[in-house]
Scaffold this active site. Structure first.
Site, mmCIF file in Angstrom:
data_model
loop_
_atom_site.group_PDB
_atom_site.id
_atom_site.type_symbol
_atom_site.label_atom_id
_atom_site.label_comp_id
_atom_site.label_asym_id
_atom_site.label_seq_id
_atom_site.Cartn_x
_atom_site.Cartn_y
_atom_site.Cartn_z
ATOM 1 N N LYS A 164 0.787 -1.239 0.000
ATOM 2 C CA LYS A 164 0.000 0.000 0.000
ATOM 3 C C LYS A 164 0.815 1.284 0.000
ATOM 4 C CE LYS A 164 -1.635 -0.103 4.830
ATOM 5 N NZ LYS A 164 -2.830 -0.062 5.652
ATOM 6 N N TYR B 295 11.687 -1.024 9.772
ATOM 7 C CA TYR B 295 12.070 -0.283 10.981
ATOM 8 C C TYR B 295 12.628 -1.170 12.086
ATOM 9 C CZ TYR B 295 9.593 3.330 8.528
ATOM 10 O OH TYR B 295 9.218 4.213 7.567
ATOM 11 N N GLU C 19 19.051 -10.197 24.052
ATOM 12 C CA GLU C 19 17.878 -9.379 24.396
ATOM 13 C C GLU C 19 17.105 -10.129 25.477
ATOM 14 O OE1 GLU C 19 16.837 -6.761 20.453
ATOM 15 O OE2 GLU C 19 16.028 -8.772 20.537
ATOM 16 N N HIS D 118 6.032 -2.922 24.003
ATOM 17 C CA HIS D 118 7.483 -2.754 24.133
ATOM 18 C C HIS D 118 7.736 -1.746 25.247
ATOM 19 C CE1 HIS D 118 11.678 -2.178 23.274
ATOM 20 N NE2 HIS D 118 11.642 -3.117 22.347
ATOM 21 N N ARG E 204 9.391 -8.885 28.252
ATOM 22 C CA ARG E 204 8.843 -7.550 27.957
ATOM 23 C C ARG E 204 7.599 -7.178 28.749
ATOM 24 N NH1 ARG E 204 9.633 -7.180 21.442
ATOM 25 N NH2 ARG E 204 11.871 -6.999 21.689
ATOM 26 N N HIS F 30 3.473 -2.926 20.364
ATOM 27 C CA HIS F 30 4.582 -3.236 19.465
ATOM 28 C C HIS F 30 4.275 -4.364 18.482
ATOM 29 C CE1 HIS F 30 8.743 -3.362 18.249
ATOM 30 N NE2 HIS F 30 8.916 -4.596 18.680
ATOM 31 N N ARG G 75 5.817 -13.018 22.601
ATOM 32 C CA ARG G 75 6.895 -13.342 21.657
ATOM 33 C C ARG G 75 8.277 -13.102 22.267
ATOM 34 N NH1 ARG G 75 9.745 -9.944 17.888
ATOM 35 N NH2 ARG G 75 8.451 -8.239 18.619
HETATM 36 P P1 FAD Z 1 5.481 -5.965 7.552
HETATM 37 O O1 FAD Z 1 6.935 -5.922 7.517
HETATM 38 O O2 FAD Z 1 4.783 -4.992 8.426
HETATM 39 O O3 FAD Z 1 4.940 -5.764 6.088
HETATM 40 C C1 FAD Z 1 3.562 -5.640 5.832
HETATM 41 C C2 FAD Z 1 3.375 -5.206 4.400
HETATM 42 O O4 FAD Z 1 1.995 -5.274 4.038
HETATM 43 C C3 FAD Z 1 3.798 -3.785 4.128
HETATM 44 O O5 FAD Z 1 4.440 -3.782 2.896
HETATM 45 C C4 FAD Z 1 2.467 -3.021 4.048
HETATM 46 O O6 FAD Z 1 2.517 -1.879 3.285
HETATM 47 C C5 FAD Z 1 1.603 -4.062 3.398
HETATM 48 N N1 FAD Z 1 0.160 -3.897 3.603
HETATM 49 C C6 FAD Z 1 -0.513 -3.813 4.756
HETATM 50 N N2 FAD Z 1 -1.837 -3.711 4.507
HETATM 51 C C7 FAD Z 1 -1.991 -3.740 3.175
HETATM 52 C C8 FAD Z 1 -3.113 -3.656 2.304
HETATM 53 N N3 FAD Z 1 -4.361 -3.532 2.760
HETATM 54 N N4 FAD Z 1 -2.896 -3.697 0.981
HETATM 55 C C9 FAD Z 1 -1.641 -3.807 0.473
HETATM 56 N N5 FAD Z 1 -0.540 -3.900 1.252
HETATM 57 C C10 FAD Z 1 -0.726 -3.867 2.580
HETATM 58 N N6 FAD Z 1 11.113 -8.009 15.060
HETATM 59 C C11 FAD Z 1 12.284 -8.695 15.200
HETATM 60 O O7 FAD Z 1 12.316 -9.915 15.040
HETATM 61 N N7 FAD Z 1 13.428 -8.009 15.484
HETATM 62 C C12 FAD Z 1 13.463 -6.665 15.658
HETATM 63 O O8 FAD Z 1 14.524 -6.097 15.910
HETATM 64 C C13 FAD Z 1 12.256 -5.944 15.545
HETATM 65 N N8 FAD Z 1 12.223 -4.600 15.710
HETATM 66 C C14 FAD Z 1 11.073 -3.922 15.454
HETATM 67 C C15 FAD Z 1 11.070 -2.528 15.512
HETATM 68 C C16 FAD Z 1 9.934 -1.816 15.186
HETATM 69 C C17 FAD Z 1 9.953 -0.317 15.257
HETATM 70 C C18 FAD Z 1 8.752 -2.509 14.811
HETATM 71 C C19 FAD Z 1 7.523 -1.754 14.456
HETATM 72 C C20 FAD Z 1 8.742 -3.896 14.776
HETATM 73 C C21 FAD Z 1 9.889 -4.611 15.099
HETATM 74 N N9 FAD Z 1 9.904 -6.004 15.042
HETATM 75 C C22 FAD Z 1 11.080 -6.672 15.212
HETATM 76 C C23 FAD Z 1 8.734 -6.742 14.577
HETATM 77 C C24 FAD Z 1 8.914 -7.082 13.099
HETATM 78 O O9 FAD Z 1 9.543 -6.005 12.449
HETATM 79 C C25 FAD Z 1 7.613 -7.390 12.408
HETATM 80 O O10 FAD Z 1 6.849 -8.277 13.155
HETATM 81 C C26 FAD Z 1 7.870 -8.004 11.035
HETATM 82 O O11 FAD Z 1 8.745 -7.193 10.303
HETATM 83 C C27 FAD Z 1 6.561 -8.193 10.300
HETATM 84 O O12 FAD Z 1 6.852 -8.565 8.991
HETATM 85 P P2 FAD Z 1 5.662 -8.816 7.970
HETATM 86 O O13 FAD Z 1 6.277 -9.173 6.668
HETATM 87 O O14 FAD Z 1 4.692 -9.749 8.554
HETATM 88 O O15 FAD Z 1 4.920 -7.411 7.901
HETATM 89 C C1 SIN Z 2 13.891 -4.217 19.645
HETATM 90 O O1 SIN Z 2 14.870 -3.904 18.979
HETATM 91 O O2 SIN Z 2 13.793 -3.982 20.849
HETATM 92 C C2 SIN Z 2 12.763 -4.904 18.990
HETATM 93 C C3 SIN Z 2 13.037 -6.330 18.916
HETATM 94 C C4 SIN Z 2 11.782 -7.092 18.633
HETATM 95 O O3 SIN Z 2 10.700 -6.552 18.598
HETATM 96 O O4 SIN Z 2 11.896 -8.304 18.453
#
Ligand code: FAD
Ligand code: SIN
Length: 561
Positions: free
Chosen positions: A67, A77, A145, A260, A306, A367, A402
């Protein structure tokens, strides 16, 4: 022919009457339906969607709908890193045990086994595709962590692990001519007939496209935006969970929302995450009176799970009547901090916080969603032809809480598995084309002239309500209040809207209701779900709550382990 209309919106807020003229003529009018046929449809371009894409790219044309710009996702991020049992001092079995412990008795053990056993292979593959994880000399550098008993977190460019994953996966996906990305396109509903998925309706500009596919993988990420305080990017509005629910998919464990503990709390600063890896490297929590407190709550102090750290922070905030606590790195080597956390250092400086010299004001925020669309170990849902992976899915791998840094790994492992299973499905099932007439009915049924008049106010109030009433500490009373209020907004769910903010609001409301319903039903405390009126775990509650759509609201079932 499109019709043009001009709507005058009277928006009453804070007793001021604002007259907003919205010239809908500029936006759109009656939507136009186009039809496209592809082999594989992937919704979402985070770690899970991209990894699934790569698995399928040799076998047909793959369309990746996303999107925003392709990299915009929670993945982009992610800071702390990615957990994997690859270091000399670690074992897959220990990673397994740590994950079960964090999940507080509700992990599905077969899913955890898959995660920890297939994790190393997925990481080595990623490295072979060009991923550059940080090294100590020639060896990979692992950090620690919360709730990990070994150093097992790989990181990249210090604190930009997710960005590195997105870079490598996008590059790899781009290398296949069969892959086409569809950015700035919003999936709005799954196309489902008689329990079988045929693809999705997608809004792109003013057009609605019926994207028909042999098989669809939903990888749309989490739902942090449902709450007013969250680390999640704006795209995390729970669309996938809401679309799946509308399509009669089962959702599970929706009450398990991870908070978080350390998110920047500074005037005019965004809700920016301060990675747990900072505590892993020695950062300390202090209350507003600059006293350390975590040792009073858990033997692992700053590295307790956490949920325990988040609740400890809240109790300190209440005790000292303050809106935040502090994260303190001032005793650590400044040069090391700048090298290890360059992105966090630079971002905080922008908001006048020097993490080397200042105490950093922090408080918890939403988070991660442990719950989501119920899937088996291959991402299959109860709808034929619909697979899910990543944060939108619930394989049960995280249980009630988690383990830090397990979600990027989950995206890789279960993204690849969903890709393989989807491929198998496509071999056995030919694409059944639906006629344009049949597809157009989706729009015919709907009157897209309607607007949610109190859109902005509802969005704001709902997110605040969820944070305040369905947040870190819940109870029957707060949850009842939230249920009543959410019910009052239910009329919005029946509105036929066709702008992105309004569609997202409907999706967020749906997810908010599901979280609240499950939290209300679970009269016990486990993992990240804490009820002050039922502070004990209770054996009879060691089961999952599955939700599905019914004529008269949400149907709930309890499932064993
Ligand atoms: P996402 O990476 O969120 O991707 C979702 C995708 O779907 C995006 O491209 C979005 O645009 C798209 N989308 C959503 N709705 C629609 C729609 N209706 N139509 C079309 N496209 C759509 N996890 C770890 O293991 N280690 C970390 O260090 C860590 N740090 C984090 C830090 C932050 C700030 C955050 C927010 C999360 C963190 N997490 C971490 C959690 C982890 O990043 C996520 O759980 C993981 O990246 C999710 O991946 P995903 O592919 O499921 O979804
Ligand atoms: C963080 O860096 O603290 C996020 C890690 C995670 O959500 O797994």
């Amino acid at each position: 022919m499109p019709t043009v209309n001009c709507i005058i919106l009277v928006n009453i807020c804070n007793n001021n009457i604002k007259l907003c003229l919205i010239y809908k003529a500029l936006l759109f009018i009656l939507p136009i339906m186009k039809k496209e046929i592809v082999d594989f449809l992937i919704i979402g371009s985070g770690v899970a969607g991209l990894r699934a894409t790569i698995e399928l790219a040799d076998y047909g044309n793959v369309v990746v709908v996303t999107k925003e710009r392709p990299a915009e996702s929670s993945t982009e991020y992610a800071q702390g890193g990615i957990a994997v049992a690859l270091s000399d001092e670690d074992e897959v079995g220990i990673h397994f045990e740590d994950t079960l412990k964090a999940g507080d008795g509700l992990c599905r053990e077969d899913a955890v086994k898959v995660l920890v056993e297939e994790g190393p292979e997925r990481i080595l593959e990623l490295i072979s595709w060009g991923a550059e994880f940080d090294k100590e000399g020639t060896k990979l550098d692992f950090t620690i962590e919360a709730a990990h008993s070994r150093k097992r977190i790989l990181h990249a460019h210090g604190d930009s692990t997710g960005k590195e994953l997105e870079r490598v996966l996008l590059k790899k996906a781009r290398s296949f001519p069969s892959v086409r990305k569809y950015p700035f396109a919003l999936a709005i509903d799954m196309i489902v007939r008689n329990g079988k998925c045929f693809g999705a309706y997608v809004l792109s500009g003013r057009e609605v496209i019926s994207l028909l596919a042999k098989v669809t993988i939903l990888a749309s990420g989490g739902a942090g935006q449902v709450f007013s305080r969250t680390t999640n990017p704006a795209v995390a509005t729970g669309d996938g969970m809401a679309m799946a629910y509308r399509a009669d998919a089962l959702l599970e464990d929706m009450e398990f929302v991870q908070f978080h503990p350390t998110v920047l709390f500074a005037p005019s600063a965004p809700q920016f995450l301060l990675s747990e890896a900072m505590r892993g490297e020695g950062a300390i929590l202090r209350n507003i009176n600059k006293e350390q407190f975590m040792e009073d709550y858990h033997p692992d102090a700053e590295l307790a799970p956490r949920d325990i750290v988040s609740r400890a922070i809240i109790s300190q905030m209440v005790r000292t009547k303050s809106k935040h606590v502090y994260l303190d790195l001032t005793h650590m080597d400044g040069k090391f901090i700048k090298n290890r956390f360059p992105r966090i250092y630079a971002t905080c400086l922008q908001y006048d916080v020097n993490i080397i010299k200042d105490l950093i004001p922090v408080s918890p925020a939403v988070h991660y969603m442990m719950g989501g669309v119920k899937t088996d170990l291959d991402g299959a849902t109860n709808i034929r032809g619909l697979y899910t992976a990543g944060e939108v899915a619930c394989t049960g791998v995280h249980g009630a809480n988690r383990l830090a840094s397990n979600s990027l790994l989950e995206g890789l492992v279960f993204g690849a598995r969903a890709g393989r299973a989807a491929l198998d499905y496509s071999f056995k099932n030919e694409l059944t084309e639906l006629s344009s007439r049949e597809l157009n009915r989706y729009l015919m049924h709907n009157d897209y002239q309607s607007l949610i008049l109190d859109f902005g106010e509802t969005r704001h109030s709902m997110r605040k309500l969820m944070w305040e009433r369905v947040g870190i500490i819940r109870c029957g009373e707060s949850l009842s209040e939230a249920r009543t209020k959410l019910e009052q907004w239910s009329y919005i769910l029946n509105k036929n809207v066709l702008t992105r903010p309004e569609i997202e609001l409907k999706n967020m409301l749906t997810v908010a209701k599901l979280i609240t319903e499950a939290a209300y039903l679970r009269k016990s405390s486990v993992g990240a779900h804490y009820r002050s009126d039922y502070p004990k775990k209770g054996k009879r509650w060691m089961k999952h709550i599955t939700l599905s759509k019914q004529e008269e609201g949400v149907r709930c079932e309890f499932a064993g382990k």
